[in-house]
Design an enzyme around this catalytic site. Structure first.
Site, PDB file in Angstrom:
ATOM      1  N   ASN A   1      -9.653   1.004   9.567  1.00 18.95           N
ATOM      2  CA  ASN A   1      -8.893   0.616  10.744  1.00 18.95           C
ATOM      3  C   ASN A   1      -9.497   1.226  12.000  1.00 18.95           C
ATOM      4  O   ASN A   1     -10.134   0.546  12.791  1.00 18.95           O
ATOM      5  CB  ASN A   1      -7.428   1.053  10.575  1.00 18.95           C
ATOM      6  CG  ASN A   1      -6.513   0.583  11.702  1.00 18.95           C
ATOM      7  OD1 ASN A   1      -6.946   0.245  12.784  1.00 18.95           O
ATOM      8  ND2 ASN A   1      -5.245   0.556  11.456  1.00 18.95           N
TER       9      ASN A   1
ATOM     10  N   LYS B   1       0.869  -1.175   0.000  1.00 16.07           N
ATOM     11  CA  LYS B   1       0.000   0.000   0.000  1.00 16.07           C
ATOM     12  C   LYS B   1       0.907   1.226   0.000  1.00 16.07           C
ATOM     13  O   LYS B   1       1.608   1.481   0.982  1.00 16.07           O
ATOM     14  CB  LYS B   1      -0.904   0.001   1.243  1.00 16.07           C
ATOM     15  CG  LYS B   1      -1.634   1.326   1.442  1.00 16.07           C
ATOM     16  CD  LYS B   1      -2.549   1.296   2.659  1.00 16.07           C
ATOM     17  CE  LYS B   1      -2.954   2.717   3.058  1.00 16.07           C
ATOM     18  NZ  LYS B   1      -3.926   2.759   4.148  1.00 16.07           N
TER      19      LYS B   1
ATOM     20  N   ALA C   1      -9.746   4.768   4.231  1.00 16.05           N
ATOM     21  CA  ALA C   1      -9.581   5.872   5.199  1.00 16.05           C
ATOM     22  C   ALA C   1     -10.839   6.726   5.338  1.00 16.05           C
ATOM     23  O   ALA C   1     -11.537   6.994   4.362  1.00 16.05           O
ATOM     24  CB  ALA C   1      -8.416   6.778   4.843  1.00 16.05           C
ATOM     25  N   GLY C   2     -11.095   7.131   6.562  1.00 16.06           N
ATOM     26  CA  GLY C   2     -12.176   8.063   6.853  1.00 16.06           C
ATOM     27  C   GLY C   2     -13.515   7.419   7.166  1.00 16.06           C
ATOM     28  O   GLY C   2     -14.472   8.103   7.514  1.00 16.06           O
TER      29      GLY C   2
END
Lengths: 255, 67
Positions: A205, A96, A183-184
């Site tokens: 995460n 990543k 993300a977010g």
């Protein structure tokens, strides 16, 4: 099935391994998520405290595909070095690409991300760049040969969900490689929304690791991704401006 | 032998001559450790026998939790 480069995965939920309260909770959350792909960071070992446990020792590594990130890199060269260190583990060849350009927003540096992706593709890596929701940048990354594109829903760790669904839609619409919204994500409906938009997967995460009950949230996210994907595949009804009764208008006894 | 390991200057006993000795000296988990010697990443299969010399710069990293 989610196909990235030469690999196929049952689960469309990718789970990060940072910031869990303890390894026991983390292990249970990973199991509850039924993920196939776990992300990791690469960091120095503490040479003066060798006995610190490592999550990799707690799980059956063979059951998962490891997706290390290049977090910490601010230039393409730093990202390439971290990627090569990760590959030297012998555990994976996916990377990543994460090149952060701003400490406040943690938004990715587009130029360095593009450069790093190009260099890593030339080295034979399976490359998954974390990128902003910029539509043309996503296109450029795909044209380089990236194996998946990972646009952020909103800045890392914010839990704000998809702040620009139109851009995510455009990115998905144009892409011929998997798009993984990364993300977010804050709540299951964010993950479901990403999947309803047609994303091939969701990487999250903090939404799980920071939840009051991480294990339950991991399970909820699994269901959300599954439900969102199902909705996308089923094909939604068109939106209408006015009501349209779903019960028949004929045969009402009282009128 | 003096060298820099993970940014720290360390003075190692004479019996530490290879990467394997170094990992043993610090009691590090060999399965998890990834070693870079003077900016050259070592292949896991040949890593342990790599010789160390005075003034080497060694980085020992591993996978940790991250998103």
């Amino acid at each position: 099935m989610l196909k990235i480069g030469p690999y196929s995965f049952h689960s469309r939920l990718l789970l990060g391994t940072g910031k869990f309260p303890d390894f026991d909770t983390q292990k249970k959350a990973v199991e509850a998520s039924e993920t196939d792909i776990l992300t990791f960071a690469v960091r120095r070992m503490n040479i003066f405290e060798p006995d610190q446990p490592n999550f990799l020792e707690k799980i059956d590594v063979k059951k998962y595909t490891l997706l290390p990130n290049t977090a910490g890199a601010k230039t393409a060269e730093e990202a390439v070095r971290i990627a090569k260190l990760a590959k030297a583990s012998g555990l994976c060849d996916m990377i990543k690409v994460e090149v952060i350009g701003c400490d406040k927003t943690l938004l990715p540096d587009p130029v360095e991300t593009l450069r790093a992706s190009e260099m890593l593709l030339a080295e034979g890596f399976i490359v998954l760049p974390y990128t902003s929701d910029d539509v043309l940048l996503a296109k450029r990354l795909e044209e380089l040969g990236c194996h998946a594109i990972m646009p952020g829903a909103s800045p890392i760790g914010t839990g704000l969900g998809i702040v620009n669904p139109l851009n995510i839609h455009y990115i998905i619409e144009q892409a011929k490689v998997p798009v993984i919204v990364d993300a977010g994500i804050g709540v299951p409906s964010d993950a479901a929304k990403a999947m309803e938009l047609g994303a091939d997967g969701v990487l999250l995460n903090t939404a799980v690791s920071g939840a009051q009950d991480a294990v339950k949230m991991a399970q909820a996210m699994k269901h959300a991704v599954w439900a969102g994907r199902g909705g996308f595949e089923a094909g939604r009804i068109p939106k209408k401006l006015h009501a349209n009764a779903s019960s028949p208008l004929e045969g009402m006894s009282v009128l | 032998m003096k060298m820099t390991v993970n940014g720290r200057d360390v003075d190692l006993p004479e019996n530490v001559t290879t990467v394997q000795d170094l990992l043993d000296h610090f009691q590090l988990n060999k399965e998890l450790a990834i070693v870079e010697l003077n900016q050259s990443i070592l292949d896991k299969s040949t890593r342990d026998g790599a010789k160390l010399t005075n003034g080497d710069r060694v980085e020992i990293v591993q996978f940790v939790g991250g998103g």
